[in-house]
Design an enzyme around this catalytic site. Structure first.
Site, PDB file in Angstrom:
ATOM      1  N   LYS A   1      22.034   0.960  32.757  1.00 11.74           N
ATOM      2  CA  LYS A   1      22.276   2.233  33.446  1.00 11.74           C
ATOM      3  C   LYS A   1      22.270   2.060  34.962  1.00 11.74           C
ATOM      4  O   LYS A   1      23.121   2.611  35.660  1.00 11.74           O
ATOM      5  CB  LYS A   1      21.244   3.263  32.997  1.00 11.74           C
TER       6      LYS A   1
ATOM      7  N   GLY B   1      18.324  11.966  23.486  1.00  7.13           N
ATOM      8  CA  GLY B   1      18.233  12.984  22.439  1.00  7.13           C
ATOM      9  C   GLY B   1      19.618  13.480  22.063  1.00  7.13           C
ATOM     10  O   GLY B   1      20.572  13.386  22.824  1.00  7.13           O
TER      11      GLY B   1
ATOM     12  N   ILE C   1      21.821  14.709  32.107  1.00  9.09           N
ATOM     13  CA  ILE C   1      21.850  14.865  33.574  1.00  9.09           C
ATOM     14  C   ILE C   1      23.236  14.547  34.122  1.00  9.09           C
ATOM     15  O   ILE C   1      23.772  13.473  33.858  1.00  9.09           O
ATOM     16  CB  ILE C   1      20.852  13.896  34.259  1.00  9.09           C
TER      17      ILE C   1
ATOM     18  N   GLY D   1      21.481  10.820  29.878  1.00  7.43           N
ATOM     19  CA  GLY D   1      21.642  11.861  28.850  1.00  7.43           C
ATOM     20  C   GLY D   1      22.349  13.084  29.400  1.00  7.43           C
ATOM     21  O   GLY D   1      23.510  13.010  29.824  1.00  7.43           O
TER      22      GLY D   1
ATOM     23  N   ASP E   1      18.166  -1.376  28.521  1.00  2.00           N
ATOM     24  CA  ASP E   1      18.872  -0.095  28.584  1.00  2.00           C
ATOM     25  C   ASP E   1      18.837   0.444  30.026  1.00  2.00           C
ATOM     26  O   ASP E   1      19.868   0.867  30.567  1.00  2.00           O
ATOM     27  CB  ASP E   1      18.214   0.890  27.608  1.00  2.00           C
TER      28      ASP E   1
ATOM     29  N   GLY F   1      14.524  10.308  17.652  1.00  2.00           N
ATOM     30  CA  GLY F   1      15.914   9.919  17.889  1.00  2.00           C
ATOM     31  C   GLY F   1      16.197   9.500  19.318  1.00  2.00           C
ATOM     32  O   GLY F   1      17.342   9.456  19.757  1.00  2.00           O
TER      33      GLY F   1
ATOM     34  N   GLU G   1      30.121  10.020  31.232  1.00  2.00           N
ATOM     35  CA  GLU G   1      28.981  10.719  31.852  1.00  2.00           C
ATOM     36  C   GLU G   1      27.694  10.533  31.034  1.00  2.00           C
ATOM     37  O   GLU G   1      26.597  10.398  31.599  1.00  2.00           O
ATOM     38  CB  GLU G   1      29.321  12.215  31.972  1.00  2.00           C
TER      39      GLU G   1
ATOM     40  N   VAL H   1      24.114  10.732  18.253  1.00  2.00           N
ATOM     41  CA  VAL H   1      25.003  11.353  19.257  1.00  2.00           C
ATOM     42  C   VAL H   1      26.244  11.965  18.591  1.00  2.00           C
ATOM     43  O   VAL H   1      26.648  13.085  18.917  1.00  2.00           O
ATOM     44  CB  VAL H   1      25.414  10.331  20.349  1.00  2.00           C
TER      45      VAL H   1
ATOM     46  N   GLU I   1      16.844   3.406  20.824  1.00  2.00           N
ATOM     47  CA  GLU I   1      18.011   2.746  20.239  1.00  2.00           C
ATOM     48  C   GLU I   1      17.599   2.250  18.854  1.00  2.00           C
ATOM     49  O   GLU I   1      16.406   2.088  18.573  1.00  2.00           O
ATOM     50  CB  GLU I   1      18.420   1.555  21.106  1.00  2.00           C
TER      51      GLU I   1
HETATM   52  N1  HSE Z   1      17.547   4.907  24.172  1.00  2.00           N
HETATM   53  C1  HSE Z   1      18.016   5.628  25.296  1.00  2.00           C
HETATM   54  C2  HSE Z   1      16.827   6.196  26.048  1.00  2.00           C
HETATM   55  C3  HSE Z   1      18.952   6.699  24.849  1.00  2.00           C
HETATM   56  O1  HSE Z   1      15.744   6.232  25.463  1.00  2.00           O
HETATM   57  O2  HSE Z   1      16.959   6.595  27.192  1.00  2.00           O
HETATM   58  C4  HSE Z   1      19.664   7.399  25.946  1.00  2.00           C
HETATM   59  O3  HSE Z   1      20.452   6.546  26.699  1.00  2.00           O
END
Ligand code: HSE
Length: 405
Positions: free
Chosen positions: A200, A297, A131, A129, A196, A182, A124, A12, A185
């Site tokens: 979120k 990404g 969005i 990502g 993850d 990429g 954000e 990132v 994580e």
């Molecule tokens: N590892 C996370 C995913 C990265 O694959 O969504 C983005 O938050």
């Protein structure tokens, strides 16, 4: 000119520097000021990087430089990232973050510090990502009572599931590919075990329902147990398997959980493939709002981070309001009581299944010589499902079916 520092030069961080350079003119125009990266903090050396002169190894250099007005935290985790964020905000610097773990666990505290110091803490990029999803919730949907949010919130697992289904790929090969691109994580456990997604959906729910939803209280199931057999069975039933984060208002409580679901071929989520994410937000005036796009990404995530940097520059002397109050277990309801139809894969005979479950829909797919079958139940809660399964029907898999129950 506004000077900023980037903490972390991973996927990132490099993306943020690249977007700032690539779209410099437009960004200057949109922000009203030129944005200049004064420092990049990373413990690693990058002797061949064209940005090598910007690197520093000690955070204090950034903290003690009054010229740095905005700190971009893209380190991840809750160790150094938390320490540096607290210190930056306390020093009167705005912080932009893509760190969902930090926001999900410490967001409330960090936003309180930001409020006290009259600076911005914007994140954000922490969900979905590229969005736009935090801003729509914080701004565009505020005339609504939100009753439900659900969606595909992790690119890595969606990539893996798509690859398993479409290419008949093994789980391990699909994961490796996602890591190479990429998306995953550094430790993919957080992706594949659903943490993850959990972070979120906790962030989105905290914003939508106004209470801090702590990931530690949320029932979270990942994708590791999903087998190719499930892909074949669900396809023959007219469904696809997607890992969903879900939350909804149930009376004065909030129901939040993460689990693989069957989504119908007609569902808006069905065609969300590979690294794409999508979320549905249900407002009592707006109806359903669907947001989708690249969920992970380098450049997609950097797109959201840089937009936050621009916003912070524009609001250097005013706070963007984002916030929620402290919350606990007492705000949450039991996901086991949520009713839905269920998909079950078993080696029990059909007659036995019908005896216990009554009328069910059997999957047409038949994997000779395996005796396994799969079926869809009527609408029941998980406690009832588990009770029926305990009557000698071994479930190799059991997943909810997404629907308006
Ligand atoms: N590892 C996370 C995913 C990265 O694959 O969504 C983005 O938050």
């Amino acid at each position: 000119m506004i000077k900023i520092a980037i903490l972390g030069y991973g996927v990132v961080g490099t993306g943020v520097a690249a977007v700032l350079e690539r779209n410099r003119e437009l960004i200057t125009q949109n922000a009203g000021h030129e944005i200049h990266v004064k420092y990049i903090l990373d413990i690693r050396d990058f002797p061949d990087s064209p940005r090598k002169v910007l690197f520093v190894a000690h955070f204090d250099e950034i903290l003690n430089d009054p010229e740095v007005k905005i700190v971009v935290e893209v380190i991840g985790g809750t160790g150094a990232a938390l320490d540096y964020t607290r210190k930056s905000l306390n020093a009167g610097k705005s912080v932009i973050s893509s760190n969902k773990e930090l926001v999900a666990e410490f967001g409330n505290e960090l936003m309180n510090i930001a409020a006290e110091k009259g600076v911005n803490y914007l994140f954000e990029a922490s969900v979905g990502g590229a969005i736009p999803i935090i801003r729509p919730l914080v701004q565009c949907m505020t005339a609504n009572i939100i009753s439900e949010i659900y969606g595909i919130l992790n690119g890595t697992t969606n990539y893996i599931l798509t690859s398993m289904e479409k290419n008949n790929a093994k789980y391990s090969a699909a994961l490796l590919e996602a890591q190479k691109k990429g998306y995953a994580e550094s430790d993919p456990t957080a992706d594949v075990e659903g943490h993850d997604t959990c972070r979120k959906i906790c962030i989105l729910s905290s914003i939508a329902f106004g209470k801090h939803i702590h990931p530690k209280y949320i029932q979270t199931q990942g994708i590791k147990e999903i087998e190719i057999a499930d892909m074949h069975m669900t396809k023959s039933l007219g469904y696809r398997i997607k890992l969903l984060g879900r939350s909804r208002l149930t009376g004065d409580k909030i129901l939040v959980f993460v689990a693989p679901h069957l989504v119908s071929d007609h569902s808006v989520l069905s065609d969300i493939d590979d690294v794409m994410n999508a979320a549905v937000i249900r407002g009592n005036a707006s109806g359903d709002i669907v947001l989708c796009g690249a969920g992970a990404g380098k450049l997609p995530t950097a797109s959201a981070v840089v937009a936050d940097i621009i916003d912070a520059v524009r609001h250097m002397h005013a706070r963007r309001w984002i916030g929620w109050s402290e919350g606990g277990k007492e705000n949450l309801s039991d996901h086991k009581l949520l009713e839905s139809a269920w998909y079950v894969r078993t080696d029990a005979p059909k007659e036995k299944v019908e005896r216990e479950f009554g009328s069910v829909i059997f999957a047409p797919f038949n994997q000779h010589p395996s005796a396994e079958i799969a079926f869809i139940t009527s609408v029941i809660n998980e406690k009832k499902l588990d009770y029926l399964l305990s009557r000698d029907i071994t479930a190799m898999s059991k997943f909810r079916i997404l629907g308006d129950y």
